[in-house]
Write an enzyme that holds these catalytic residues in place. Structure first.
Site, PDB file in Angstrom:
ATOM      1  N   ASP A 116       0.778  -1.249   0.000  1.00 32.49           N
ATOM      2  CA  ASP A 116       0.000   0.000   0.000  1.00 32.49           C
ATOM      3  C   ASP A 116       0.810   1.299   0.000  1.00 32.49           C
ATOM      4  O   ASP A 116       0.481   2.242   0.723  1.00 32.49           O
ATOM      5  CB  ASP A 116      -0.963   0.008   1.192  1.00 32.49           C
ATOM      6  CG  ASP A 116      -1.949  -1.146   1.171  1.00 32.49           C
ATOM      7  OD1 ASP A 116      -1.913  -1.952   0.224  1.00 32.49           O
ATOM      8  OD2 ASP A 116      -2.744  -1.257   2.116  1.00 32.49           O
ATOM      9  N   ASP A 144      -4.831  -0.571  -1.720  1.00 36.97           N
ATOM     10  CA  ASP A 144      -6.250  -0.407  -1.426  1.00 36.97           C
ATOM     11  C   ASP A 144      -6.896   0.079  -2.720  1.00 36.97           C
ATOM     12  O   ASP A 144      -6.348   0.948  -3.403  1.00 36.97           O
ATOM     13  CB  ASP A 144      -6.455   0.647  -0.334  1.00 36.97           C
ATOM     14  CG  ASP A 144      -6.484   0.072   1.070  1.00 36.97           C
ATOM     15  OD1 ASP A 144      -6.105  -1.090   1.247  1.00 36.97           O
ATOM     16  OD2 ASP A 144      -6.887   0.817   1.979  1.00 36.97           O
ATOM     17  N   HIS A 159     -10.623   0.715  -3.146  1.00 31.74           N
ATOM     18  CA  HIS A 159     -11.986   0.684  -2.636  1.00 31.74           C
ATOM     19  C   HIS A 159     -13.017   1.144  -3.664  1.00 31.74           C
ATOM     20  O   HIS A 159     -12.716   1.965  -4.537  1.00 31.74           O
ATOM     21  CB  HIS A 159     -12.102   1.550  -1.381  1.00 31.74           C
ATOM     22  CG  HIS A 159     -11.284   1.049  -0.232  1.00 31.74           C
ATOM     23  ND1 HIS A 159     -11.479  -0.186   0.324  1.00 31.74           N
ATOM     24  CD2 HIS A 159     -10.265   1.625   0.453  1.00 31.74           C
ATOM     25  CE1 HIS A 159     -10.623  -0.356   1.325  1.00 31.74           C
ATOM     26  NE2 HIS A 159      -9.868   0.727   1.413  1.00 31.74           N
ATOM     27  N   HIS A 179     -15.969  -0.005   6.130  1.00 38.87           N
ATOM     28  CA  HIS A 179     -14.609   0.532   6.177  1.00 38.87           C
ATOM     29  C   HIS A 179     -14.603   2.058   6.117  1.00 38.87           C
ATOM     30  O   HIS A 179     -13.825   2.711   6.812  1.00 38.87           O
ATOM     31  CB  HIS A 179     -13.784  -0.053   5.029  1.00 38.87           C
ATOM     32  CG  HIS A 179     -12.323   0.210   5.131  1.00 38.87           C
ATOM     33  ND1 HIS A 179     -11.534  -0.320   6.134  1.00 38.87           N
ATOM     34  CD2 HIS A 179     -11.481   0.944   4.348  1.00 38.87           C
ATOM     35  CE1 HIS A 179     -10.286   0.076   5.969  1.00 38.87           C
ATOM     36  NE2 HIS A 179     -10.222   0.850   4.890  1.00 38.87           N
ATOM     37  N   HIS A 195     -10.849   6.978   1.279  1.00 37.38           N
ATOM     38  CA  HIS A 195      -9.464   6.953   0.816  1.00 37.38           C
ATOM     39  C   HIS A 195      -9.295   5.868  -0.246  1.00 37.38           C
ATOM     40  O   HIS A 195     -10.066   4.926  -0.311  1.00 37.38           O
ATOM     41  CB  HIS A 195      -8.495   6.702   1.978  1.00 37.38           C
ATOM     42  CG  HIS A 195      -8.704   5.376   2.634  1.00 37.38           C
ATOM     43  ND1 HIS A 195      -9.700   5.153   3.570  1.00 37.38           N
ATOM     44  CD2 HIS A 195      -8.079   4.177   2.464  1.00 37.38           C
ATOM     45  CE1 HIS A 195      -9.661   3.887   3.956  1.00 37.38           C
ATOM     46  NE2 HIS A 195      -8.694   3.267   3.298  1.00 37.38           N
ATOM     47  N   LYS A 249      -7.093  -4.711  -3.300  1.00 36.98           N
ATOM     48  CA  LYS A 249      -7.872  -5.220  -2.170  1.00 36.98           C
ATOM     49  C   LYS A 249      -8.833  -4.156  -1.665  1.00 36.98           C
ATOM     50  O   LYS A 249      -8.651  -2.972  -1.940  1.00 36.98           O
ATOM     51  CB  LYS A 249      -6.938  -5.692  -1.053  1.00 36.98           C
ATOM     52  CG  LYS A 249      -6.010  -4.621  -0.523  1.00 36.98           C
ATOM     53  CD  LYS A 249      -4.968  -5.218   0.413  1.00 36.98           C
ATOM     54  CE  LYS A 249      -4.049  -4.178   0.987  1.00 36.98           C
ATOM     55  NZ  LYS A 249      -4.669  -3.194   1.843  1.00 36.98           N
ATOM     56  N   CYS A 252      -1.977  -2.482   7.679  1.00 39.30           N
ATOM     57  CA  CYS A 252      -1.887  -3.403   6.538  1.00 39.30           C
ATOM     58  C   CYS A 252      -0.585  -4.197   6.508  1.00 39.30           C
ATOM     59  O   CYS A 252      -0.584  -5.360   6.106  1.00 39.30           O
ATOM     60  CB  CYS A 252      -2.118  -2.645   5.240  1.00 39.30           C
ATOM     61  SG  CYS A 252      -3.802  -1.951   5.176  1.00 39.30           S
TER      62      CYS A 252
END
Length: 191
Positions: free
Chosen positions: A9, A51, A53, A62, A77, A102, A144
């Site tokens: 990340d 990430d 999302h 989340h 984010h 992810k 993470c």
């Protein structure tokens, strides 16, 4: 026995100035680039997680729907396709063999919760590549990086966290995370 590198990340939203920026994030990005330039040939495979999302919804709780608690929910984010979700410019990704996205509709702390662009799980790629050992670097140590390292140990991999190439949200929590990884059987080494 083959060793892989997990770059966790190293994205704009997790570096200084980002939605959830951590102190030292940019230095981690530059340090990982230097590691790859000087020691990239020591890795049979390089993975980079991010990430990624969903823009709609709260991603399984989340994203906070009100004021975030910064423990179980967070400000928006790393929305897929946004500038905040892109890798930090100081991270040279040309050595990355596999990108793992992810957090689509979920929390997604661990690299093991993500998939490749082709929809393969990390387990599938690790098995195909014969990976038995991993070095872990990236952001953030207490979230993470911690979860990815612990999951790697649970999956039977030998794990080293390169302490000079991680940065925490909270320094005290970062130290606790590194101790937890060591207690679980991982090794923490200077980068």
């Amino acid at each position: 026995m083959a060793r892989a590198l997990f770059i966790i990340d190293v994205q704009n939203d997790f570096t200084e100035g980002g939605a959830l920026g951590v102190n030292g994030g940019e230095a981690v990005a530059a340090g990982v680039t230097q590691l790859l330039a000087e020691h990239g040939d020591e890795y049979a495979h390089v993975f980079a997680s991010r990430d990624w999302h969903d823009a709609e919804g709260d991603n399984g709780g989340h994203f906070a729907t009100g004021e975030p608690d910064y423990v179980t929910n967070w400000p928006v984010h790393c929305v897929a396709g946004s500038a905040g979700a892109e890798y930090h410019h100081a991270l040279d990704t040309k050595s990355v063999d596999t990108h793992i996205s992810k957090g689509q509709g979920a929390h997604g702390y661990s690299i093991f919760e993500g998939v490749t662009p082709e929809g393969l799980s990390l387990d599938e790629v690790l098995t195909d590549a014969g990976i038995t050992e991993v070095d872990v670097v990236g952001l953030a140590t207490d979230y993470c990086v911690r979860r990815s390292a612990l999951d790697a140990i649970e999956h039977g991999l030998q794990v080293r966290v390169l302490a000079g190439l991680v940065a925490p949200v909270d320094p005290a929590a970062g130290d606790v995370a590194l101790a937890e990884i060591t207690e679980a059987g991982g090794v923490v080494v200077p980068a």
